[in-house]
Design an enzyme around this catalytic site. Structure first.
Site, mmCIF file in Angstrom:
data_model
loop_
_atom_site.group_PDB
_atom_site.id
_atom_site.type_symbol
_atom_site.label_atom_id
_atom_site.label_comp_id
_atom_site.label_asym_id
_atom_site.label_seq_id
_atom_site.Cartn_x
_atom_site.Cartn_y
_atom_site.Cartn_z
ATOM 1 C CG ASP A 38 71.879 34.619 47.690
ATOM 2 O OD1 ASP A 38 71.238 34.841 46.697
ATOM 3 O OD2 ASP A 38 71.184 35.086 48.631
ATOM 4 N NE ARG A 54 68.389 35.583 47.030
ATOM 5 C CZ ARG A 54 67.884 35.995 48.296
ATOM 6 N NH1 ARG A 54 66.639 36.348 48.496
ATOM 7 N NH2 ARG A 54 68.636 35.704 49.233
#
Length: 200
Positions: free
Chosen positions: A122, A124
């Site tokens: 991930d 982000r």
């Protein structure tokens, strides 16, 4: 900083829609409804998913979660969605598609596909969401609409207190079951399968 704003009539009610930019040039979009200054106001940090939201892909729940969040916010009378342009958990659209092809050919899940491409699970960055929420005058105490622990952590790092975290009831294609199970088992998401109806 708010760049532009307008009112948008949707199937789920009227929302104020704005674009925001932080000091580094990052941008995001917000959809807000009602007075956001009260403690416990609902908020969702939502990452863009062109396949699930625009192209009607059946193997994810991004579209149903977005639309159900809009319904929940109008039902509550207030809330905001910060829409982040972070396809593929921050990998970007090109790498997301390569990951999808790796999944299709090798029969692996998205975490495994990303690892094989040298990508993190991930990637982000939620910092621009802080700019948007400040622009909107969001209360410091919020109700988070998400099953992702990283989004709770992101809000807390931005200085918000998460009073509660709720999972929504929604319908999704049966083809999304394995994806949701992966998020629960490998991503520590608090997926409440009792609230999700698998159809089709």
């Amino acid at each position: 900083m708010i760049i532009a704003t307008t009112l948008l009539e949707t199937a789920h009610g009227t929302f104020s829609v704005s674009t925001h930019e932080d000091g580094t040039g990052q941008r995001c979009l917000s959809m807000s409804h009602g007075d956001l200054s009260d403690a416990g106001t609902a908020v969702r940090l939502h990452s863009s998913c062109i396949f699930g939201e625009a192209l009607m892909a059946t193997d994810c729940d991004c579209g149903p979660q977005l639309h159900t969040t809009m319904q929940e916010i109008t039902k509550r009378g207030a809330g905001a969605i910060v829409y982040l342009f972070q396809e593929g958990r921050g990998a970007g659209l090109d790498l997301k598609i390569r990951g999808m092809e790796t999944q299709r050919v090798r029969g692996v899940n998205s975490y495994e596909a990303y690892a094989s491409l040298g990508l993190g699970r991930d990637m982000r960055d939620y910092s621009v969401a802080g700019t948007a929420l400040a622009d909107l005058g969001m209360a410091e105490q919020v109700t988070l609409i998400s099953n992702n622990p990283l989004k709770r952590q992101a809000l807390e790092e931005l200085g918000y207190q998460v009073e509660s975290q709720i999972a929504l009831s929604y319908e999704v294609s049966k083809h999304a079951y394995e994806y949701l199970l992966m998020k629960q088992v490998e991503g520590d998401h608090t997926v409440d399968f009792g609230k999700i109806k698998f159809v089709g």
